[in-house]
Design an enzyme around this catalytic site. Structure first.
Site, PDB file in Angstrom:
ATOM      1  N   LEU A 168       0.867  -1.182   0.000  1.00 50.17           N
ATOM      2  CA  LEU A 168       0.000   0.000   0.000  1.00 50.17           C
ATOM      3  C   LEU A 168       0.905   1.233   0.000  1.00 50.17           C
ATOM      4  CD1 LEU A 168      -3.176   0.707   2.100  1.00 50.17           C
ATOM      5  CD2 LEU A 168      -1.383   2.435   1.898  1.00 50.17           C
ATOM      6  N   ILE A 169       0.641   2.153  -0.922  1.00 50.15           N
ATOM      7  CA  ILE A 169       1.446   3.378  -1.043  1.00 50.15           C
ATOM      8  C   ILE A 169       0.524   4.574  -0.823  1.00 50.15           C
ATOM      9  CG2 ILE A 169       2.997   4.716  -2.537  1.00 50.15           C
ATOM     10  CD1 ILE A 169       3.501   2.147  -4.148  1.00 50.15           C
TER      11      ILE A 169
ATOM     12  N   GLY B 151      -0.357   8.723  -1.084  1.00 56.73           N
ATOM     13  CA  GLY B 151      -0.022   9.916  -1.875  1.00 56.73           C
ATOM     14  C   GLY B 151       0.407   9.605  -3.294  1.00 56.73           C
TER      15      GLY B 151
ATOM     16  N   SER C 176      -1.257  10.446  -6.198  1.00 58.18           N
ATOM     17  CA  SER C 176      -1.882  11.233  -7.273  1.00 58.18           C
ATOM     18  C   SER C 176      -0.848  11.803  -8.225  1.00 58.18           C
ATOM     19  CB  SER C 176      -2.720  12.377  -6.689  1.00 58.18           C
ATOM     20  OG  SER C 176      -1.878  13.334  -6.087  1.00 58.18           O
ATOM     21  N   SER C 177       0.391  11.967  -7.758  1.00 58.79           N
ATOM     22  CA  SER C 177       1.418  12.595  -8.599  1.00 58.79           C
ATOM     23  C   SER C 177       2.795  12.204  -8.075  1.00 58.79           C
ATOM     24  CB  SER C 177       1.258  14.126  -8.574  1.00 58.79           C
ATOM     25  OG  SER C 177       1.413  14.608  -7.246  1.00 58.79           O
ATOM     26  N   GLY C 178       3.811  12.641  -8.802  1.00 59.91           N
ATOM     27  CA  GLY C 178       5.183  12.616  -8.315  1.00 59.91           C
ATOM     28  C   GLY C 178       5.743  11.250  -7.966  1.00 59.91           C
ATOM     29  N   ILE C 179       6.466  11.218  -6.850  1.00 64.09           N
ATOM     30  CA  ILE C 179       7.215  10.022  -6.448  1.00 64.09           C
ATOM     31  C   ILE C 179       6.253   8.872  -6.135  1.00 64.09           C
ATOM     32  CG2 ILE C 179       8.832   9.103  -4.728  1.00 64.09           C
ATOM     33  CD1 ILE C 179       9.851  12.068  -4.374  1.00 64.09           C
ATOM     34  N   GLY C 180       5.127   9.176  -5.494  1.00 65.11           N
ATOM     35  CA  GLY C 180       4.164   8.127  -5.133  1.00 65.11           C
ATOM     36  C   GLY C 180       3.557   7.484  -6.368  1.00 65.11           C
TER      37      GLY C 180
ATOM     38  N   TYR D  19       8.878  22.065   7.869  1.00 65.40           N
ATOM     39  CA  TYR D  19       9.012  20.855   7.041  1.00 65.40           C
ATOM     40  C   TYR D  19      10.170  19.991   7.531  1.00 65.40           C
ATOM     41  CZ  TYR D  19       9.731  18.025   2.808  1.00 65.40           C
ATOM     42  OH  TYR D  19       9.902  16.988   1.920  1.00 65.40           O
TER      43      TYR D  19
HETATM   44  P1  NAP Z   1       3.794  15.683  -4.854  1.00 65.36           P
HETATM   45  O1  NAP Z   1       3.826  15.443  -6.333  1.00 65.36           O
HETATM   46  O2  NAP Z   1       3.213  16.953  -4.337  1.00 65.36           O
HETATM   47  O3  NAP Z   1       3.105  14.428  -4.170  1.00 65.36           O
HETATM   48  C1  NAP Z   1       2.705  14.450  -2.815  1.00 65.36           C
HETATM   49  C2  NAP Z   1       1.589  13.468  -2.668  1.00 65.36           C
HETATM   50  O4  NAP Z   1       1.171  13.475  -1.285  1.00 65.36           O
HETATM   51  C3  NAP Z   1       0.364  13.852  -3.511  1.00 65.36           C
HETATM   52  O5  NAP Z   1      -0.187  12.676  -4.044  1.00 65.36           O
HETATM   53  C4  NAP Z   1      -0.566  14.470  -2.486  1.00 65.36           C
HETATM   54  O6  NAP Z   1      -1.943  14.341  -2.801  1.00 65.36           O
HETATM   55  C5  NAP Z   1      -0.243  13.593  -1.299  1.00 65.36           C
HETATM   56  N1  NAP Z   1      -0.794  14.122  -0.064  1.00 65.36           N
HETATM   57  C6  NAP Z   1      -0.668  15.359   0.454  1.00 65.36           C
HETATM   58  N2  NAP Z   1      -1.374  15.449   1.592  1.00 65.36           N
HETATM   59  C7  NAP Z   1      -1.948  14.234   1.791  1.00 65.36           C
HETATM   60  C8  NAP Z   1      -2.804  13.678   2.775  1.00 65.36           C
HETATM   61  N3  NAP Z   1      -3.234  14.396   3.802  1.00 65.36           N
HETATM   62  N4  NAP Z   1      -3.187  12.375   2.654  1.00 65.36           N
HETATM   63  C9  NAP Z   1      -2.772  11.635   1.612  1.00 65.36           C
HETATM   64  N5  NAP Z   1      -1.999  12.113   0.621  1.00 65.36           N
HETATM   65  C10 NAP Z   1      -1.595  13.388   0.719  1.00 65.36           C
HETATM   66  O7  NAP Z   1       5.276  15.653  -4.264  1.00 65.36           O
HETATM   67  P2  NAP Z   1       6.402  14.508  -4.242  1.00 65.36           P
HETATM   68  O8  NAP Z   1       7.669  15.219  -4.497  1.00 65.36           O
HETATM   69  O9  NAP Z   1       6.030  13.350  -5.076  1.00 65.36           O
HETATM   70  O10 NAP Z   1       6.369  14.118  -2.699  1.00 65.36           O
HETATM   71  C11 NAP Z   1       6.356  12.763  -2.245  1.00 65.36           C
HETATM   72  C12 NAP Z   1       7.206  12.658  -0.989  1.00 65.36           C
HETATM   73  O11 NAP Z   1       8.557  12.990  -1.313  1.00 65.36           O
HETATM   74  C13 NAP Z   1       6.797  13.603   0.128  1.00 65.36           C
HETATM   75  O12 NAP Z   1       6.846  12.926   1.370  1.00 65.36           O
HETATM   76  C14 NAP Z   1       7.844  14.704   0.071  1.00 65.36           C
HETATM   77  O13 NAP Z   1       8.031  15.329   1.325  1.00 65.36           O
HETATM   78  C15 NAP Z   1       9.055  13.909  -0.365  1.00 65.36           C
HETATM   79  N6  NAP Z   1      10.136  14.692  -0.976  1.00 65.36           N
HETATM   80  C16 NAP Z   1       9.950  15.376  -2.147  1.00 65.36           C
HETATM   81  C17 NAP Z   1      11.001  16.108  -2.695  1.00 65.36           C
HETATM   82  C18 NAP Z   1      10.873  16.890  -3.994  1.00 65.36           C
HETATM   83  O14 NAP Z   1      11.786  17.665  -4.318  1.00 65.36           O
HETATM   84  N7  NAP Z   1       9.834  16.717  -4.766  1.00 65.36           N
HETATM   85  C19 NAP Z   1      12.240  16.126  -2.040  1.00 65.36           C
HETATM   86  C20 NAP Z   1      12.389  15.418  -0.855  1.00 65.36           C
HETATM   87  C21 NAP Z   1      11.338  14.703  -0.332  1.00 65.36           C
HETATM   88  P3  NAP Z   1      -2.835  15.546  -3.436  1.00 65.36           P
HETATM   89  O15 NAP Z   1      -2.664  15.416  -4.896  1.00 65.36           O
HETATM   90  O16 NAP Z   1      -4.199  15.233  -2.963  1.00 65.36           O
HETATM   91  O17 NAP Z   1      -2.297  16.820  -2.863  1.00 65.36           O
END
Ligand code: NAP
Length: 279
Positions: A7-8, A10, A12-16, A151
């Site tokens: 189970l993963i 988040g 909807s976008s990005g790393i998840g 953060y």
């Molecule tokens: P992202 O594209 O903004 O993805 C974040 C995901 O988390 C989205 O699917 C978002 O859903 C979801 N989310 C936010 N609040 C939530 C909640 N209350 N319940 C469930 N899902 C929720 O950014 P990402 O970069 O892929 O981030 C993924 C992880 O990597 C995060 O933990 C972030 O801190 C970490 N990270 C990212 C970076 C970077 O540069 N991008 C660097 C270091 C670490 P919605 O679409 O509904 O908002």
């Protein structure tokens, strides 16, 4: 043997999203969760073009009922849970004189308590399967960065929580890992929801400092940013490797950056020491 179930959060976008596709490609039954399933279009399209199937479910990490409903549903429908990937998270740019304490609490709710809630709900099932608990933190979980007080505090908290849990969970057969990305080209910055020019204009005595930080971080992102698939690869490695490292950085840049702070990059020295206390 039935397919293993992950189970993963988040997705909807990005790393998840990338991790969901990659874990399905690796043969895992992948439960891809989103807080709003109306935002699953990109995930569905990615799954279709990769030729993989996902089990898409609702899960908001800040809503305990939703966390428990999702995990109970997985057990009811798949009969097992072999891994949880705590990926959901949200950034926040600000400094405490301009933020409210409520802003800081909100950042902690998503990035820290959301991880705690989902991990607590998953652990009995991970114990049953000898499973894996994987959490996406950040290089900001090791190195505090300007205008990231809330953060980085949340990501430090996650790192301390998981480093403490890891030797205890290991005794019961559950492997705990952390994945630390550096800059990754996702919706992360957009989802922070601030316009840099407006934020600088509103930053009062911090305006010049914030301008310098924004210029710096945009440069770092342009020079070192990874794709979501690159950042997701170590997550799948933590799912599938025989003995995954406790802590893994997603790029050479992230390793070099965190080495300014961490004497124990992969956590093996620390867990060797604390694990030995448990016999
Ligand atoms: P992202 O594209 O903004 O993805 C974040 C995901 O988390 C989205 O699917 C978002 O859903 C979801 N989310 C936010 N609040 C939530 C909640 N209350 N319940 C469930 N899902 C929720 O950014 P990402 O970069 O892929 O981030 C993924 C992880 O990597 C995060 O933990 C972030 O801190 C970490 N990270 C990212 C970076 C970077 O540069 N991008 C660097 C270091 C670490 P919605 O679409 O509904 O908002």
């Amino acid at each position: 043997m039935p397919s293993q179930v992950v189970l993963i959060t988040g997705t909807s976008s990005g790393i998840g999203l990338a991790a969901a596709i990659a874990s399905a490609q690796a043969g895992w039954t992948t439960v891809a969760t989103l807080r709003d399933t109306n935002r699953a279009d990109a995930l569905r399209k990615a799954a279709e073009s990769a030729g993989v199937e996902l089990d898409i479910r609702q899960l908001d990490v800040t809503d305990p009922d939703s966390v428990h409903a999702a995990i109970d549903g997985v057990i009811a429908d798949h009969g097992r849970l072999d891994a949880l990937v705590n990926n959901a998270g949200a950034g926040h740019i600000g400094t405490i004189e301009n933020d409210t304490v409520e802003d800081v609490r909100r950042v902690m709710e998503v990035n820290f308590f959301g991880v705690v809630e989902a991990s607590k709900a998953a652990l009995p099932h991970l114990r049953a399967t000898g499973g894996r608990l994987i959490t996406v933190t950040s290089v900001g979980g090791a190195v505090g960065q300007p205008f990231n007080e809330a953060y980085c505090a949340a990501k430090f908290a996650v790192e301390g929580f998981m480093e403490s849990l890891a030797p205890v969970a290991a005794k019961l057969g559950v492997t705990v890992s952390l994945v630390e990305p550096g800059a990754v080209d996702t919706e992360f910055v957009t989802n922070i929801g601030i316009d840099p020019a407006a934020a600088i204009a509103a930053a009062g005595p911090y305006a010049d400092t914030l301008r310098s930080y924004v210029t710096h971080i945009l440069g770092v992102t342009a020079d070192t940013g990874q794709t979501p698939a690159q950042a997701a690869a170590p997550i799948v490695e933590a799912l599938t490797a025989g003995r995954p490292a406790f802590r893994v950085q997603t790029s050479d840049w992230a390793r070099e950056f965190t080495s300014a702070k961490l004497a124990d990059l992969d956590g093996s020295r620390t867990l060797g020491m604390t694990g030995a206390w448990l016999g």
